[in-house]
Design a protein around this motif. Structure first.
Motif, short mmCIF file in Angstrom:
data_model
loop_
_atom_site.label_atom_id
_atom_site.label_comp_id
_atom_site.label_asym_id
_atom_site.label_seq_id
_atom_site.Cartn_x
_atom_site.Cartn_y
_atom_site.Cartn_z
N LEU A 34 -35.12 -36.26 41.40
CA LEU A 34 -34.86 -36.79 40.07
C LEU A 34 -33.37 -36.62 39.76
O LEU A 34 -32.73 -35.71 40.28
CB LEU A 34 -35.68 -36.04 39.03
N TYR A 35 -32.85 -37.49 38.89
CA TYR A 35 -31.46 -37.41 38.47
C TYR A 35 -31.41 -37.32 36.95
O TYR A 35 -32.14 -38.02 36.27
CB TYR A 35 -30.70 -38.67 38.91
N ARG A 36 -30.52 -36.46 36.46
CA ARG A 36 -30.37 -36.32 35.02
C ARG A 36 -28.91 -36.05 34.68
O ARG A 36 -28.25 -35.28 35.38
CB ARG A 36 -31.23 -35.17 34.50
N PRO A 37 -28.40 -36.66 33.62
CA PRO A 37 -27.03 -36.38 33.19
C PRO A 37 -26.87 -34.93 32.73
O PRO A 37 -27.85 -34.21 32.51
CB PRO A 37 -26.81 -37.34 32.01
N ILE A 38 -25.64 -34.53 32.51
CA ILE A 38 -25.31 -33.19 32.07
C ILE A 38 -25.79 -32.99 30.63
O ILE A 38 -25.67 -33.89 29.80
CB ILE A 38 -23.78 -32.98 32.14
N GLY A 39 -26.30 -31.81 30.34
CA GLY A 39 -26.72 -31.51 28.98
C GLY A 39 -27.70 -30.36 28.96
O GLY A 39 -27.90 -29.67 29.95
N GLY A 40 -28.35 -30.19 27.81
CA GLY A 40 -29.31 -29.11 27.69
C GLY A 40 -29.87 -29.02 26.28
O GLY A 40 -29.72 -29.93 25.47
N GLY A 41 -30.51 -27.91 26.03
CA GLY A 41 -31.21 -27.70 24.77
C GLY A 41 -30.30 -27.55 23.57
O GLY A 41 -29.18 -27.05 23.68
N ILE A 42 -30.79 -28.01 22.44
CA ILE A 42 -30.10 -27.85 21.16
C ILE A 42 -30.59 -26.55 20.54
O ILE A 42 -31.80 -26.35 20.40
CB ILE A 42 -30.39 -29.04 20.22
N GLU A 43 -29.67 -25.67 20.21
CA GLU A 43 -30.04 -24.38 19.63
C GLU A 43 -30.23 -24.52 18.12
O GLU A 43 -29.66 -25.41 17.48
CB GLU A 43 -28.96 -23.35 19.93
N PHE A 44 -31.04 -23.62 17.55
CA PHE A 44 -31.30 -23.64 16.11
C PHE A 44 -29.98 -23.54 15.35
O PHE A 44 -29.13 -22.72 15.66
CB PHE A 44 -32.22 -22.48 15.72
N GLY A 45 -29.80 -24.40 14.34
CA GLY A 45 -28.60 -24.40 13.52
C GLY A 45 -27.43 -25.16 14.12
O GLY A 45 -26.34 -25.18 13.54
N GLU A 46 -27.64 -25.79 15.26
CA GLU A 46 -26.59 -26.51 15.96
C GLU A 46 -26.92 -28.00 15.94
O GLU A 46 -28.07 -28.38 16.14
CB GLU A 46 -26.58 -25.99 17.41
N THR A 47 -25.94 -28.85 15.69
CA THR A 47 -26.20 -30.29 15.78
C THR A 47 -26.27 -30.68 17.25
O THR A 47 -25.79 -29.95 18.13
CB THR A 47 -25.09 -31.11 15.10
N SER A 48 -26.84 -31.85 17.52
CA SER A 48 -26.91 -32.31 18.91
C SER A 48 -25.51 -32.55 19.48
O SER A 48 -25.26 -32.27 20.65
CB SER A 48 -27.77 -33.57 19.02
N ALA A 49 -24.57 -33.01 18.65
CA ALA A 49 -23.19 -33.21 19.12
C ALA A 49 -22.55 -31.87 19.48
O ALA A 49 -21.87 -31.75 20.51
CB ALA A 49 -22.37 -33.93 18.06
#
Length: 148
Positions: A34-49
């Motif tokens: 499988l292939y996936r771009p760079i990234g990860g989980g959004i922490e509580f209190g943090e925007t996705s950006a």
């Protein structure tokens, strides 16, 4: 048994000359790459950006600019025999260090310390046997002009 929950995730597309930067991984149960771009989980209190800026800095040690949201995907899947459910914010950005685009790969490190290698792949690298995940990402990128 672990509690099942929906995971909020942010991914970032870095594209150059018809290719995007992705991490390759393997599902041992399905025996599938499988292939996936760079990234990860959004922490509580943090925007996705904020999450994607943090994840790219933590995983690759790199900074970015011109971050913009391309879209949102909902992904329900089975990986390594376990069900998953994610809401995925997909971003596009540019590395501040332009020399990254001339490298064949970028060495990275997961939050648990495991090393990985992200490589540039064209649309032709992804198919039903070796998909770009999450589901719907390939179509989103084609529609956004990031992949052919």
């Amino acid at each position: 048994m672990a509690e099942q929950r929906i995971r909020a995730l942010a991914l970032c597309i870095f594209h150059h000359k018809g290719k995007i930067l992705v991490n390759q991984f393997y599902d041992p149960i399905k025996q599938q790459v499988l292939y996936r771009p760079i990234g990860g989980g959004i922490e509580f209190g943090e925007t996705s950006a904020e999450a994607i800026v943090r994840e790219v800095r933590e995983e690759l040690g790199l900074s970015m600019k011109d971050l913009r949201l391309l879209g949102t995907l909902e992904s329900i899947f089975i990986y390594d025999g376990k069900p998953g459910h994610e809401i995925v914010q997909v971003y596009d950005a540019i590395f501040e260090d332009a020399s990254v685009y001339e490298q064949s790969h970028v060495d990275g490190q997961e939050s648990n310390g495991s090393p990985f290698v992200a490589k540039w792949h064209a649309s032709s690298s992804f198919n039903d046997d070796s998909p770009l995940v999450p589901k719907g990402l390939h179509e989103l990128l084609v529609n956004a002009g990031r992949l052919e």
